[in-house]
Write an enzyme that holds these catalytic residues in place. Structure first.
Site, PDB file in Angstrom:
ATOM      1  N   PHE A  59       5.317 -40.700 -12.973  1.00 54.86           N
ATOM      2  CA  PHE A  59       6.483 -40.724 -12.091  1.00 54.86           C
ATOM      3  C   PHE A  59       6.527 -42.011 -11.261  1.00 54.86           C
ATOM      4  O   PHE A  59       7.606 -42.502 -10.926  1.00 54.86           O
ATOM      5  CB  PHE A  59       6.462 -39.494 -11.167  1.00 54.86           C
ATOM      6  CG  PHE A  59       7.703 -39.339 -10.342  1.00 54.86           C
ATOM      7  CD1 PHE A  59       8.845 -38.772 -10.878  1.00 54.86           C
ATOM      8  CD2 PHE A  59       7.733 -39.755  -9.022  1.00 54.86           C
ATOM      9  CE1 PHE A  59      10.004 -38.626 -10.126  1.00 54.86           C
ATOM     10  CE2 PHE A  59       8.874 -39.616  -8.250  1.00 54.86           C
ATOM     11  CZ  PHE A  59      10.019 -39.054  -8.813  1.00 54.86           C
ATOM     12  N   GLU A  60       5.374 -42.577 -10.934  1.00 53.98           N
ATOM     13  CA  GLU A  60       5.294 -43.775 -10.103  1.00 53.98           C
ATOM     14  C   GLU A  60       5.482 -45.076 -10.876  1.00 53.98           C
ATOM     15  O   GLU A  60       5.579 -46.160 -10.281  1.00 53.98           O
ATOM     16  CB  GLU A  60       3.963 -43.806  -9.347  1.00 53.98           C
ATOM     17  CG  GLU A  60       3.834 -42.746  -8.276  1.00 53.98           C
ATOM     18  CD  GLU A  60       3.535 -41.340  -8.809  1.00 53.98           C
ATOM     19  OE1 GLU A  60       3.858 -40.371  -8.105  1.00 53.98           O
ATOM     20  OE2 GLU A  60       2.983 -41.220  -9.935  1.00 53.98           O
ATOM     21  N   VAL A  86       1.229 -40.816 -19.596  1.00 53.08           N
ATOM     22  CA  VAL A  86       1.262 -39.655 -20.486  1.00 53.08           C
ATOM     23  C   VAL A  86       1.682 -38.441 -19.678  1.00 53.08           C
ATOM     24  O   VAL A  86       1.243 -38.253 -18.536  1.00 53.08           O
ATOM     25  CB  VAL A  86      -0.103 -39.425 -21.185  1.00 53.08           C
ATOM     26  CG1 VAL A  86      -1.227 -39.214 -20.190  1.00 53.08           C
ATOM     27  CG2 VAL A  86      -0.017 -38.270 -22.167  1.00 53.08           C
ATOM     28  N   VAL A  87       2.585 -37.667 -20.269  1.00 51.05           N
ATOM     29  CA  VAL A  87       3.033 -36.422 -19.663  1.00 51.05           C
ATOM     30  C   VAL A  87       2.865 -35.339 -20.727  1.00 51.05           C
ATOM     31  O   VAL A  87       3.383 -35.469 -21.840  1.00 51.05           O
ATOM     32  CB  VAL A  87       4.508 -36.489 -19.206  1.00 51.05           C
ATOM     33  CG1 VAL A  87       4.885 -35.237 -18.428  1.00 51.05           C
ATOM     34  CG2 VAL A  87       4.771 -37.734 -18.373  1.00 51.05           C
ATOM     35  N   THR A  92       6.414 -25.210 -17.022  1.00 49.07           N
ATOM     36  CA  THR A  92       7.517 -25.317 -16.066  1.00 49.07           C
ATOM     37  C   THR A  92       8.408 -26.504 -16.443  1.00 49.07           C
ATOM     38  O   THR A  92       8.022 -27.341 -17.256  1.00 49.07           O
ATOM     39  CB  THR A  92       6.990 -25.536 -14.630  1.00 49.07           C
ATOM     40  OG1 THR A  92       6.422 -26.846 -14.549  1.00 49.07           O
ATOM     41  CG2 THR A  92       5.955 -24.482 -14.251  1.00 49.07           C
ATOM     42  N   HIS A  94       8.829 -29.120 -14.883  1.00 54.00           N
ATOM     43  CA  HIS A  94       8.282 -30.357 -14.323  1.00 54.00           C
ATOM     44  C   HIS A  94       8.195 -31.464 -15.381  1.00 54.00           C
ATOM     45  O   HIS A  94       8.520 -32.624 -15.111  1.00 54.00           O
ATOM     46  CB  HIS A  94       6.900 -30.071 -13.721  1.00 54.00           C
ATOM     47  CG  HIS A  94       6.265 -31.254 -13.073  1.00 54.00           C
ATOM     48  ND1 HIS A  94       6.665 -31.740 -11.843  1.00 54.00           N
ATOM     49  CD2 HIS A  94       5.253 -32.059 -13.483  1.00 54.00           C
ATOM     50  CE1 HIS A  94       5.932 -32.792 -11.522  1.00 54.00           C
ATOM     51  NE2 HIS A  94       5.063 -33.000 -12.498  1.00 54.00           N
TER      52      HIS A  94
END
Length: 164
Positions: A59-60, A86-87, A92, A94
């Site tokens: 996110f940053e 990496v996500v 959820t 998110h």
């Protein structure tokens, strides 16, 4: 395999580029592979002026890329940025929010500043998919290398067109 059909990029003329690699800190093993791939691509292209920055998570990445593209590094303009993260999908929404924010944020940085941003953000359903793309021993893909090579090739191509 998602890499099917990808071009074989040979980067020539990247030796004098200033490059910043921004990498998230989540998922140590995956990030180690992505960073190793980025470092290898930089070395293969003869880039000596490269700086690595670490941020907490994916996110940053956009805010760091935005700041670096605008301010430069030690008085030098940045020619290319590589964003690595990496996500992993969870239970959820998110995952969707972080992936969308990273994608749109990094795209906006590239469009607004004219600095190429290599998109090395893995968006995976599980750890196995991430490891398979991280450029580690046994991985089928090396997304850190690919994102870096794409950013370098774009920077070389755009070098004849000054930023406005």
């Amino acid at each position: 395999m998602s890499g099917h059909g990808s071009p074989e990029l040979a980067v020539e003329g990247a030796e004098g580029l200033t490059v910043v690699v921004i990498a998230s800190q989540w998922h140590d093993e995956v990030m180690a592979g992505l960073l190793d791939g980025a470092r290898r691509a930089l070395a293969e292209a003869g880039v000596a002026d490269a700086v690595e920055l670490r941020v907490p998570g994916t996110f940053e990445l956009p805010v760091a890329a935005s700041r670096v593209a605008a301010a430069g590094i030690d008085g030098r303009a940045v020619d290319a940025i590589v964003a690595l993260g990496v996500v992993i999908r969870g239970g959820t929404p998110h995952f969707d929010y972080v992936c969308q924010a990273a994608t749109s944020g990094l795209t906006a940085v590239a469009e607004r500043t004219g600095v190429p941003v290599g998109f090395g953000v893995l968006t995976c359903d599980d750890d196995e998919q991430a490891l398979d793309r991280a450029g580690l021993a046994g991985s089928h893909e090396d997304k850190g290398h690919e994102a870096t090579t794409a950013a370098l090739a774009t920077a070389v191509t755009l070098a004849a067109y000054p930023r406005g």
